[in-house]
Design an enzyme around this catalytic site. Structure first.
Site, mmCIF file in Angstrom:
data_model
loop_
_atom_site.group_PDB
_atom_site.id
_atom_site.type_symbol
_atom_site.label_atom_id
_atom_site.label_comp_id
_atom_site.label_asym_id
_atom_site.label_seq_id
_atom_site.Cartn_x
_atom_site.Cartn_y
_atom_site.Cartn_z
ATOM 1 N N TYR A 111 0.855 -1.204 0.000
ATOM 2 C CA TYR A 111 0.000 0.000 0.000
ATOM 3 C C TYR A 111 0.890 1.252 0.000
ATOM 4 O O TYR A 111 1.782 1.376 0.855
ATOM 5 C CB TYR A 111 -0.914 -0.062 1.223
ATOM 6 N N ASP A 183 0.410 -7.235 6.691
ATOM 7 C CA ASP A 183 -0.803 -6.450 6.481
ATOM 8 C C ASP A 183 -1.842 -7.405 5.876
ATOM 9 O O ASP A 183 -1.725 -7.815 4.721
ATOM 10 C CB ASP A 183 -0.502 -5.283 5.528
ATOM 11 N N LYS A 208 -11.746 -1.575 6.050
ATOM 12 C CA LYS A 208 -12.115 -2.435 4.926
ATOM 13 C C LYS A 208 -13.015 -3.584 5.391
ATOM 14 O O LYS A 208 -14.073 -3.337 5.940
ATOM 15 C CB LYS A 208 -10.833 -2.912 4.228
HETATM 16 C C1 LIG Z 1 -3.668 -2.721 2.400
HETATM 17 C C2 LIG Z 1 -3.895 -1.459 3.163
HETATM 18 N N1 LIG Z 1 -3.196 -1.242 4.283
HETATM 19 C C3 LIG Z 1 -3.357 -0.110 5.014
HETATM 20 C C4 LIG Z 1 -4.250 0.875 4.607
HETATM 21 C C5 LIG Z 1 -4.401 2.126 5.425
HETATM 22 O O1 LIG Z 1 -5.598 2.109 6.132
HETATM 23 P P1 LIG Z 1 -6.449 3.404 6.569
HETATM 24 O O2 LIG Z 1 -6.929 4.055 5.329
HETATM 25 O O3 LIG Z 1 -7.520 2.820 7.423
HETATM 26 O O4 LIG Z 1 -5.517 4.291 7.334
HETATM 27 C C6 LIG Z 1 -5.014 0.674 3.460
HETATM 28 C C7 LIG Z 1 -5.989 1.708 3.009
HETATM 29 O O5 LIG Z 1 -6.470 1.684 1.896
HETATM 30 C C8 LIG Z 1 -4.820 -0.516 2.708
HETATM 31 O O6 LIG Z 1 -5.514 -0.756 1.576
#
Ligand SMILES: Cc1ncc(COP(=O)(O)O)c(C=O)c1O
Length: 393
Positions: A111, A183, A208
């Site tokens: 990400y 993650d 998500k």
């Molecule tokens: C795979 C992944 N990790 C971390 C995040 C970060 O999360 P947040 O938007 O809740 O801060 C996202 C957000 O799209 C994501 O898709």
């Protein structure tokens, strides 16, 4: 009730719920910033850790604890730490494990902001890093250095849908004395349990699948053992990136139906992916459930299902990708994923527009790539929507 030995779906509904003075069926929202001590001794005992009662909501709160305990059980970990956002969780993991002169190895197509945080912020404090395609364990082996302390994986990765063999990478990392953090946002604990595969830390953007209703931003981390957990919690408390009780209540409410939502969405996703694969205007489809996915066999070993994230490439490239965005009516044109509603986006002109074309290509993000998070609607409606939209491209 000891829920540890119960099945996954029973844990979803019951784990973490503790009895309160009124016999509430679900954990209520304890919307309070602080907690009164009965006397000076209780206050002293709480601060000294002799009494595990609550002190202050940044440190802990019953509504937040209910969610933390639930997800810790779902991930088969020691305990959980809820955070204000997914990026809050990422920050806590980095801050807790990395320090000056320490080296990190991570998935290249991770990400974007997870990579940006290292390359733009942590590098200022002398943290070294190497980004590789972790779907090949030999790349990870070659990247490890004597000072590597953290191997940070995202699997499946976003939006390339590359899959990393978590067990194999964990073995290699542990031989070098490095911790492994995964993650697990794209899979959710219903489909993948990284701690069972050898990882030390697992975390999510609960924004998500875990919350699942596109109405909360949040994060959660689960550690496999007590020592790592204590270090992560202390970091979260001092950084002040705690979740809020009201946020935690909503996430706990959404979480109870995780399996139902994921099962339904992945059933839809398989049909949508097969339909797309047969479409003449579609160059290729990347869905871990298709036999054509290069790591389909690994996915069957490592995951308990295929999920609902699809990437596909339109033959018309960049303009075709943008065009499709303007013609879909049912899928919402928006970033994020994992909600009950289908969401569609065009990474090259949206989420990954900030990357150079060369970096995008290296991360597998081609110009006509479309990312589709399939929801729980009637699949015939989703396909009809795509059919009319692709027809106009
Ligand atoms: C795979 C992944 N990790 C971390 C995040 C970060 O999360 P947040 O938007 O809740 O801060 C996202 C957000 O799209 C994501 O898709």
């Amino acid at each position: 009730m000891d829920t540890k030995k119960l099945g996954f779906n029973t844990k979803l509904v019951h784990a973490g719920v503790s009895k309160d003075a009124y016999g509430s069926a679900v954990t209520p929202i304890y919307q309070t910033s602080t907690f009164a001590f009965d006397n000076a001794q209780t206050g002293a005992d709480r601060f000294a850790g002799r009494d595990d009662g609550y002190i202050y909501t940044r440190i802990g709160n019953p509504t937040i604890r209910a969610l933390e305990k639930n997800v810790a059980e779902l991930e088969n970990g020691f305990d959980g730490i809820a955070t204000a956002s997914g990026m809050g969780a990422v920050s806590v993991v980095y801050m807790s494990v990395l320090s000056q002169g320490v080296h990190l190895v991570s998935t290249a197509s991770v990400y974007g902001p997870s990579r940006g945080l290292i390359e733009k912020q942590f590098c200022k404090f002398g943290v070294e890093y190497t980004y590789v395609d972790t779907s090949d364990v030999d790349n990870v082996r070659a990247a490890l250095r004597p000072n590597t302390k953290l191997v940070y994986l995202e699997s499946p990765s976003n939006p390339a849908m590359l899959v990393t063999d978590i067990r194999a990478v964990s073995e290699v990392a542990h031989q070098h004395g490095a911790l492994v953090a995964v993650d697990n946002t794209f899979a959710s604990p219903h489909l993948q349990k990284p701690l069972d595969l050898g990882a030390d830390i697992v975390f999510h953007s609960v924004t998500k699948f875990i919350n699942g209703h596109a109405d909360v931003v949040g994060g959660i981390i689960v550690a496999k053992d007590r020592e790592v957990y204590k270090q992560l919690r202390a970091t979260m408390v001092i950084l002040g990136v705690n979740m809020d009780p009201h946020q935690a209540y909503l996430v706990s409410r959404g979480l109870k139906t995780l399996s139902l939502r994921v099962e339904r969405a992945q059933e839809n996703a398989m049909k949508v992916a097969r339909w797309l694969e047969a479409h003449p205007k579609v160059a290729w489809v990347r869905y871990v459930g298709l036999e054509s996915h290069p790591q389909h066999e690994l996915v069957k070993r490592q995951m308990n299902g295929f999920g609902s994230m699809i990437s596909f490439e339109l033959k018309g490239g960049y303009e075709a990708g943008r065009n499709l965005m303007d013609n879909v009516h049912l899928a919402t044109l928006a970033v994020s994923l994992g909600g009950v509603e289908s969401l569609i986006e065009h990474p090259a002109s949206m989420t990954h527009a900030g990357m150079s074309p060369a970096d995008r290509l290296e991360a597998g993000i081609t110009d006509g790539l479309v990312r589709y998070s399939v929801g729980i609607e009637d699949v015939n409606d989703l396909i009809a929507d795509l059919e009319q939209a692709i027809g106009k491209v």
